[in-house]
Design a protein around this motif. Structure first.
Motif, PDB file in Angstrom:
ATOM      1  N   GLY A 194     -16.449  29.852  37.819  1.00  0.00           N
ATOM      2  CA  GLY A 194     -15.017  29.734  38.384  1.00  0.00           C
ATOM      3  C   GLY A 194     -14.963  28.597  39.124  1.00  0.00           C
ATOM      4  O   GLY A 194     -14.033  28.263  40.012  1.00  0.00           O
ATOM      5  N   VAL A 195     -15.785  27.531  38.845  1.00  0.00           N
ATOM      6  CA  VAL A 195     -15.706  26.182  39.580  1.00  0.00           C
ATOM      7  C   VAL A 195     -14.736  25.345  38.831  1.00  0.00           C
ATOM      8  O   VAL A 195     -14.723  24.949  37.693  1.00  0.00           O
ATOM      9  CB  VAL A 195     -17.200  25.425  39.482  1.00  0.00           C
ATOM     10  CG1 VAL A 195     -17.026  23.942  39.867  1.00  0.00           C
ATOM     11  CG2 VAL A 195     -18.195  26.399  40.326  1.00  0.00           C
ATOM     12  N   ARG A 196     -13.937  24.478  39.766  1.00  0.00           N
ATOM     13  CA  ARG A 196     -12.789  23.508  39.067  1.00  0.00           C
ATOM     14  C   ARG A 196     -13.344  22.272  39.413  1.00  0.00           C
ATOM     15  O   ARG A 196     -12.995  21.301  38.647  1.00  0.00           O
ATOM     16  CB  ARG A 196     -11.429  23.885  39.737  1.00  0.00           C
ATOM     17  CG  ARG A 196     -10.898  25.148  39.354  1.00  0.00           C
ATOM     18  CD  ARG A 196      -9.359  25.493  39.912  1.00  0.00           C
ATOM     19  NE  ARG A 196      -9.536  25.671  41.354  1.00  0.00           N
ATOM     20  CZ  ARG A 196      -8.335  25.670  42.092  1.00  0.00           C
ATOM     21  NH1 ARG A 196      -7.293  25.646  41.415  1.00  0.00           N
ATOM     22  NH2 ARG A 196      -8.687  25.783  43.451  1.00  0.00           N
ATOM     23  N   ALA A 197     -13.982  21.906  40.699  1.00  0.00           N
ATOM     24  CA  ALA A 197     -14.358  20.666  41.024  1.00  0.00           C
ATOM     25  C   ALA A 197     -15.854  20.706  41.727  1.00  0.00           C
ATOM     26  O   ALA A 197     -16.120  21.732  41.984  1.00  0.00           O
ATOM     27  CB  ALA A 197     -13.537  20.087  41.968  1.00  0.00           C
ATOM     28  N   LEU A 198     -16.612  19.734  41.428  1.00  0.00           N
ATOM     29  CA  LEU A 198     -17.797  19.646  41.915  1.00  0.00           C
ATOM     30  C   LEU A 198     -18.825  20.804  41.343  1.00  0.00           C
ATOM     31  O   LEU A 198     -19.099  21.698  42.170  1.00  0.00           O
ATOM     32  CB  LEU A 198     -17.812  19.561  43.595  1.00  0.00           C
ATOM     33  CG  LEU A 198     -19.229  19.264  44.136  1.00  0.00           C
ATOM     34  CD1 LEU A 198     -19.351  17.653  43.965  1.00  0.00           C
ATOM     35  CD2 LEU A 198     -19.224  19.541  45.735  1.00  0.00           C
ATOM     36  N   SER A 199     -19.351  20.517  40.230  1.00  0.00           N
ATOM     37  CA  SER A 199     -20.363  21.297  39.650  1.00  0.00           C
ATOM     38  C   SER A 199     -21.623  21.239  40.295  1.00  0.00           C
ATOM     39  O   SER A 199     -21.842  20.600  41.201  1.00  0.00           O
ATOM     40  CB  SER A 199     -20.373  20.837  37.894  1.00  0.00           C
ATOM     41  OG  SER A 199     -20.961  19.745  38.158  1.00  0.00           O
ATOM     42  N   CYS A 200     -22.515  22.139  40.146  1.00  0.00           N
ATOM     43  CA  CYS A 200     -23.730  22.113  40.449  1.00  0.00           C
ATOM     44  C   CYS A 200     -24.557  20.830  40.271  1.00  0.00           C
ATOM     45  O   CYS A 200     -25.192  20.214  41.256  1.00  0.00           O
ATOM     46  CB  CYS A 200     -24.641  23.580  39.991  1.00  0.00           C
ATOM     47  SG  CYS A 200     -24.240  25.009  40.422  1.00  0.00           S
TER      48      CYS A 200
END
Length: 378
Positions: A32-38
């Motif tokens: 569910g991440v749209r910006a700033l991945s791990c």
């Protein structure tokens, strides 16, 4: 002008990104991440650590000042402090724990053959904790005292390369000794710790795991001497004794021999008392001592029993003490013949060894039989 990779990008190449991707997938870090991945979050925090950034605002300002280099550094878009704050708060902490464990395993392999400064091939760990004070109003989840909060950082340090092999963060109230319950002890390794970790039930569990401990004895320890080994006081060692615990409950928790060594520090003049369970290496065995563990293990296997002793790990320790015994002229592994007088004078074996050593020092070893005759009369 240099147009290659930035220094930061070159440092990041050492991170095992394929393994990191598997860790992220395992814990659903990018779900569910749209910006700033791990991966970008890790790069941002690594950049902050390497460049001494002091806050999220400081990180954002520094990266924004180098917009043209962000893509080369591994960022796909500008880093916002609100996005980073949300990521730090909501991402599963096990992602970073697993990554740290992976990096530690790789780093330890690089230092596996480094010298310790002593003739010892075993792994040696140092266990200790540090208390980090925090503001109680900001860290209510870490109560310590009525006016301040704190956490404890419990660290097991591999002395080859000074690499942490285990890290546990707890609240400030957790006693150090409880961390021993969290460790998986490595057979044949030495664990060096202070008096805060003296708990005889836990130390006996370490002993049964085939590991060795070296710690300081508490001043209130109640123990009786079983026998003493000869010592060279010029080295600072005052006494080297086998002891058994006297207390009813203590003796139940640790029902075996302990080795107690008194050492006088030549610089401070203080006398330090150490405890260890390392008592049965061949140069210290037989005679008035116990049989060698190698001999016991060999005989056990001949009788059809299985042993869990890692003899390859103990061989270098045995060679170290064997060299010392040869240098000092001590007899190695010589059994004591049956002597009925032992039942008359009833002097423990360790005291016999110590008496013979003391008489030899003053040139009176030939008086040893006469001293025993006198002991029988007394």
């Amino acid at each position: 002008m240099y147009v290659g990779k930035t220094l930061f990008a070159q440092v990041m190449e050492f991170v095992p990104w394929t393994s990191f991707a598997r860790i992220v997938q395992r814990h659903g870090g990018n779900s569910g991440v749209r910006a700033l991945s791990c991966a970008e979050q890790f790069r941002a925090m690594a950049f902050a650590q390497l460049t001494w950034r002091e806050s999220l605002r400081d990180i954002e300002a520094s990266l924004s000042a180098n917009v043209g280099k962000l893509y080369a550094m591994g960022f796909r878009s500008a880093v916002k402090r609100s996005t980073m704050a949300d990521a730090n708060e909501s991402r599963d902490w096990r992602i970073w724990s697993d990554l740290a464990a992976l990096l530690i395993r790789r780093a330890r392999k690089l230092y596996a053959n480094d010298a310790l400064g002593v003739d010892l091939d075993n792994t040696v760990y140092a266990l200790d904790s540090s208390t980090i004070d925090l503001c109680l109003s900001l860290f209510e989840w870490a109560p310590f005292r009525s006016t301040k909060a704190a956490i404890k950082l419990h660290t097991l340090l591999d002395l080859r390369g000074a690499i942490p092999a285990f890290i546990h963060i707890s609240d400030g109230k957790l006693h150090d000794v409880n961390v021993l319950d969290l460790l998986a002890f490595e057979a044949g390794a030495f664990y060096v710790m202070d008096r805060g970790y003296v708990d005889f039930a836990r130390l006996h569990a370490l002993h049964q795991a085939g590991a060795f401990f070296v710690t300081r004895a508490k001043s209130t320890m109640d123990a009786r001497r079983v026998y003493s080994a000869p010592t060279d006081r010029s080295t600072g060692v005052i006494s080297d004794q086998r002891v058994m615990l006297n207390g009813h409950y203590s003796a139940k928790k640790y029902p075996e021999h302990l080795r107690r060594i008194r050492f006088k520090d030549p610089e401070s003049g203080k006398t330090l008392v150490f405890l260890t369970n390392n008592t049965a290496l061949p140069p210290l065995a037989d005679g008035t001592s116990n049989p060698s563990l190698f001999n016991v293990a060999k005989n056990a296997r001949a009788l059809g029993y299985k042993t869990d002793i890692d003899e390859d790990v103990l061989q270098p320790v045995s060679r170290h003490f064997t060299a010392i015994a040869k240098r000092e002229g001590f007899t190695i592994g010589a059994p004591v013949e049956y002597d009925y007088s032992q039942y008359q004078h009833q002097v423990p074996g360790g005291m016999l060894s110590n008496l013979r050593f003391q008489l030899r020092k003053v040139g009176l070893e030939h008086k040893f039989p006469a001293a025993l005759e006198e002991a029988i009369k007394v």
